[in-house]
Design an enzyme around this catalytic site. Structure first.
Site, PDB file in Angstrom:
ATOM      1  N   ASN A 163       0.808  -1.216   0.000  1.00 32.61           N
ATOM      2  CA  ASN A 163       0.000   0.000   0.000  1.00 32.61           C
ATOM      3  C   ASN A 163       0.845   1.271   0.000  1.00 32.61           C
ATOM      4  OD1 ASN A 163       0.897  -0.425   2.687  1.00 32.61           O
ATOM      5  ND2 ASN A 163      -0.753   0.845   3.482  1.00 32.61           N
ATOM      6  N   TYR A 241      10.028   3.487   5.542  1.00 31.96           N
ATOM      7  CA  TYR A 241      10.811   2.442   6.205  1.00 31.96           C
ATOM      8  C   TYR A 241      12.315   2.712   6.171  1.00 31.96           C
ATOM      9  CZ  TYR A 241       6.725  -0.535   6.822  1.00 31.96           C
ATOM     10  OH  TYR A 241       5.513  -1.040   7.225  1.00 31.96           O
TER      11      TYR A 241
END
Length: 415
Positions: A163, A241
């Site tokens: 996503n 991330y």
């Protein structure tokens, strides 16, 4: 058309079904069939799904993986080997060794991959025998699993999805008040390790405007966000991330000062399952579960594979020339043209060397981990852990590996 959902008891499932309902006016969905090893949890979720679907298409439960995927045109993997208890171990064990505990990066991703590989291997062999389905994978670590399936199991109709890309696109679309399809990104990297080099809106390069807008938004910088000088120097938009790699000390401190995310999710899931027993609409609590736009990414991909209108999706697939200074067989997260029921990567030219330094390092780690699993080799597993930028040092590596293998012995054994 039959769609099989593997991991039907996931609390995400109602959101996925909402996405399929949204596209059901564009493509004909005859039935959606669910399979999950947790039958009690699945029954709660699927009973709720039936109330959402009403009579738009059939909703079925299968008692085996094989019977679920027979005659399915699409199979969606959203299962979590080891469940949330497995995720809790993925997050907690690394902390004891002073390492970041996170479910898809570093040591957490390593143990999650080792649990997933044998299940995925078994499932792929069954699909190969009884179906010719396209598999859309959300099971984490999604990119690592796609590398395993495409390059080691050689199942070509396997697409990894996340996503994060669609949320990037949505943010840009909102910034310029345009539709999602008006945005194109020069986007590449690995799942949860991706980079945006260029932003185009309706064919016009707006990259500098995006960076200027970003600077304004970063005037009050949260502790976990990148400072403006970082973007001035690197000139890339980065996947969130990347914080774990570029702010390792800060992120370790943040993780250790809060309750583990897996334990938070367990509480949210318990609340959701209770609400699913009587709810007529998707509860607000689902937004706290994470994974926003996940259903949109999956449903729109299925729609465009079916309608064959030549739309572009960012997916995990083989490079095949998308980034010219990376090997063609690297599984990357890149823009791909959806045509004739397949995804075809788009040529984007060369990638930035800063970005590629991470891609090469993590790709070698991925492949070492896969080789360790296939050969059942502790020596290769140690090489994989030591090669990872968020992995252990030599003093801790053997003890860490033994602990990971002990708690995951139900899934994998290495010698």
């Amino acid at each position: 058309m039959r769609i099989a959902v593997i991991g039907g008891g996931s609390s995400y499932t109602p959101e996925l079904i909402k996405g399929l309902l949204d596209i059901s006016s564009d493509v004909e969905i005859d039935e959606v069939i669910f399979y999950d090893i947790n039958e009690e949890k699945q029954k709660i979720v699927v009973d709720f799904v039936k109330r959402l679907v009403k009579d738009r298409f059939k909703v079925l439960i299968s008692d085996s993986f094989e019977s679920a995927v027979v005659d399915a045109k699409y199979v969606i993997f959203q299962f979590r080997p080891g469940g949330l208890k497995g995720r809790e171990k993925d997050e907690s064990i690394p902390l004891k060794y002073g390492l970041i505990g996170q479910e898809t990066t570093g040591v957490g991703g390593f143990s999650a991959a080792l649990r997933a590989f044998p299940v995925v291997e078994e499932y792929i062999e069954i699909v190969r025998k009884v179906s010719s389905a396209t598999i859309i994978n959300f099971t984490n670590p999604s990119g690592h699993i796609t590398e395993f399936v495409r390059n080691y199991l050689s199942y070509e109709k396997f697409i990894g999805l996340c996503n994060v890309p669609i949320n990037f696109i949505r943010e840009i679309a909102e910034m310029f008040s345009v539709n999602l399809n008006d945005v194109f990104l020069k986007y590449y990297g690995l799942n949860h390790l991706s980079f945006i080099e260029k932003v185009y809106v309706r064919g016009k390069d707006v990259t500098e405007k995006v960076f200027e807008n970003l600077k304004l938004r970063l005037s009050n910088i949260p502790a976990e966000d990148f400072p403006t000088w970082f973007y001035d120097s690197v000139r890339l938009l980065v996947n969130p991330y990347l914080r774990y790699y570029l702010m390792e000390k800060k992120m370790f401190k943040k993780i250790t000062s809060h309750e583990l995310r897996s334990r938070e999710v367990m509480k949210i899931e318990e609340q959701l399952l209770e609400k699913y027993k009587t709810a007529a609409e998707i509860p607000e609590e689902l937004s706290k579960r994470g994974g926003s736009m996940y259903s949109t990414a999956a449903a729109h991909l299925i729609r465009d594979l079916e309608k064959d209108e030549g739309r572009i999706h960012i997916v995990n697939t083989k490079n095949n020339g998308s980034i010219t200074n990376l090997p063609d067989d690297y599984v990357l997260e890149v823009p791909s043209y959806v045509r004739s029921g397949r995804v075809h990567t788009l040529s984007q030219g060369e990638g930035d060397l800063f970005a590629l330094s991470f891609v090469h390092a993590l790709k070698m780690y991925e492949r070492l981990t896969i080789e360790a699993y296939l050969r059942r080799s502790k020596k290769l597993a140690l090489k994989a852990l030591l090669s990872h930028p968020l992995g252990p040092d030599v003093e801790d590596a053997k003890d860490l590996l033994e602990e990971i293998l002990e708690v995951n012995s139900e899934f994998v054994k290495l010698e």
